[in-house]
Enzyme design. Structure first.
Site, PDB file in Angstrom:
ATOM      1  N   ASP A   1      -1.427   5.957  -5.834  1.00  0.00           N
ATOM      2  CA  ASP A   1      -2.550   6.889  -5.976  1.00  0.00           C
ATOM      3  C   ASP A   1      -2.213   7.938  -7.030  1.00  0.00           C
ATOM      4  OD1 ASP A   1      -4.160   5.991  -3.521  1.00  0.00           O
ATOM      5  OD2 ASP A   1      -2.214   6.435  -2.645  1.00  0.00           O
TER       6      ASP A   1
ATOM      7  N   HIS B   1      -1.237  10.600  -2.530  1.00  0.00           N
ATOM      8  CA  HIS B   1      -2.544  10.209  -2.003  1.00  0.00           C
ATOM      9  C   HIS B   1      -3.500  11.384  -1.843  1.00  0.00           C
ATOM     10  CE1 HIS B   1      -5.507   9.280   1.155  1.00  0.00           C
ATOM     11  NE2 HIS B   1      -5.514   8.077   0.621  1.00  0.00           N
TER      12      HIS B   1
ATOM     13  N   ASP C   1       0.358  -1.607   4.773  1.00  0.00           N
ATOM     14  CA  ASP C   1       1.498  -0.701   4.858  1.00  0.00           C
ATOM     15  C   ASP C   1       2.775  -1.456   5.226  1.00  0.00           C
ATOM     16  OD1 ASP C   1      -0.124   1.512   4.375  1.00  0.00           O
ATOM     17  OD2 ASP C   1      -0.440   1.927   6.501  1.00  0.00           O
TER      18      ASP C   1
ATOM     19  N   GLU D   1      -4.921   3.510  -7.917  1.00  0.00           N
ATOM     20  CA  GLU D   1      -6.150   4.123  -7.415  1.00  0.00           C
ATOM     21  C   GLU D   1      -6.293   5.522  -7.994  1.00  0.00           C
ATOM     22  OE1 GLU D   1      -8.517   5.708  -3.447  1.00  0.00           O
ATOM     23  OE2 GLU D   1      -6.826   4.340  -3.174  1.00  0.00           O
TER      24      GLU D   1
ATOM     25  N   LYS E   1      -7.699   8.930  -7.615  1.00  0.00           N
ATOM     26  CA  LYS E   1      -8.237   9.751  -6.540  1.00  0.00           C
ATOM     27  C   LYS E   1      -9.138  10.845  -7.110  1.00  0.00           C
ATOM     28  CE  LYS E   1      -7.081   9.034  -2.955  1.00  0.00           C
ATOM     29  NZ  LYS E   1      -7.480   7.994  -1.961  1.00  0.00           N
TER      30      LYS E   1
ATOM     31  N   HIS F   1       0.827  -1.209   0.000  1.00  0.00           N
ATOM     32  CA  HIS F   1       0.000   0.000   0.000  1.00  0.00           C
ATOM     33  C   HIS F   1       0.861   1.258   0.000  1.00  0.00           C
ATOM     34  CE1 HIS F   1      -2.873   2.815   2.257  1.00  0.00           C
ATOM     35  NE2 HIS F   1      -3.496   2.546   1.133  1.00  0.00           N
ATOM     36  N   ARG F   2       0.850   2.002  -1.106  1.00  0.00           N
ATOM     37  CA  ARG F   2       1.655   3.228  -1.259  1.00  0.00           C
ATOM     38  C   ARG F   2       3.153   2.925  -1.105  1.00  0.00           C
ATOM     39  NH1 ARG F   2      -1.773   7.272   2.791  1.00  0.00           N
ATOM     40  NH2 ARG F   2      -3.787   6.310   2.414  1.00  0.00           N
TER      41      ARG F   2
ATOM     42  N   GLU G   1       0.560  -0.797  -4.889  1.00  0.00           N
ATOM     43  CA  GLU G   1      -0.570   0.132  -4.961  1.00  0.00           C
ATOM     44  C   GLU G   1      -0.072   1.574  -4.927  1.00  0.00           C
ATOM     45  OE1 GLU G   1      -3.854   2.694  -3.265  1.00  0.00           O
ATOM     46  OE2 GLU G   1      -1.860   2.291  -2.453  1.00  0.00           O
TER      47      GLU G   1
END
Length: 250
Positions: free
Chosen positions: A43, A56, A239, A116, A118, A14-15, A41
């Site tokens: 954003d 993000h 994370d 993702e 945003k 995640h990120r 992943e």
């Protein structure tokens, strides 16, 4: 053929690895792919001059400690913001990555990119921009998944590029999402990715019956990870990418 074993539980960074390095930075992404992950992943937002950038929040306030709205800044202006120093001295100088930088990073690897979008409602036709950039860099469709909370955006991508895998994110406030709504998502998406707090055995059964896989977010401890896996989810977004192998051991 897909780039990962569909029978395995998917490990999603995640990120990047924000538990080890500043989120959504190249150093964080490079750290993430050192581990045994399946998906990275990120954003996406868009600058006023049309550049797709990886961050993000819609503003710079949290991750640079300076004020600035992404959609009102050029990429040249964004390059002046430091998105590493808020974590510590070791990361001073980190800049917001361009989307294309991440595409280059994962190209010719086994890593799948989970994008993702945003707030797509604030960026007209950003779906077209993202697809165009992916194709320009010759990234195969089976190395990409796109997700968003905005269901209309995901439906649009399904029309523009039917071959690509798609996911719909579900917020905690939508914990009472109906069976009918989940079934509808299954008509145009491949994944339903909920806040882990709303995952139940019923949710999993309804999603799977609608031909949807489930990647709950953001699972950041072993107890929660094993609880999710016991209910039958198809992977974990975390994370702590460097710990997922351990957490997934039976």
């Amino acid at each position: 053929m897909n780039v990962y074993n569909q029978n395995c539980k998917l490990k999603v960074a995640h990120r990047g690895v924000p538990s080890l390095a500043p989120e959504n930075t190249m150093i964080s992404f490079k750290r993430a792919i050192e581990f045994n992950i399946d998906l990275l992943e990120i954003d996406i937002h868009r600058t006023i001059d049309g550049e797709l950038v990886v961050i993000h929040d819609p503003t710079m306030n949290r991750t640079s400690l300076e004020k600035g709205v992404i959609s009102k800044l050029t990429y040249e202006a964004l390059k002046k913001y430091d998105v590493g120093k808020w974590i510590g001295q070791a990361y001073i100088g980190e800049q917001i990555p361009l989307f294309q930088d991440v595409l280059k990073l994962i190209k010719d690897t086994h890593i799948k990119l989970l994008i993702e979008i945003k707030q797509p409602e604030n960026y007209p036709n950003i779906e077209v921009d993202i697809i165009t950039k992916i194709k320009q860099h010759d990234i195969p469709h089976n190395q990409i998944m796109i997700q968003s909370f905005n269901r209309k955006s995901i439906q649009k991508i399904n029309i523009l590029w039917p071959e690509i895998e798609l996911g719909v994110l579900i917020k905690k406030k939508d914990r009472f999402i109906s069976k009918r709504a989940i079934k509808k998502i299954g008509e145009y998406a491949n994944y339903i990715n909920p806040n882990y707090k709303i995952v139940t055995i019923r949710f999993v059964k309804v999603a799977h019956a609608s031909h949807l896989k489930i990647l709950p977010y953001t699972v950041n401890d072993k107890h929660t990870a094993q609880k999710m896996l016991a209910m039958g989810v198809d992977g974990l977004i975390s994370d702590y990418a460097h710990l997922l192998d351990e957490w997934m051991k039976s």
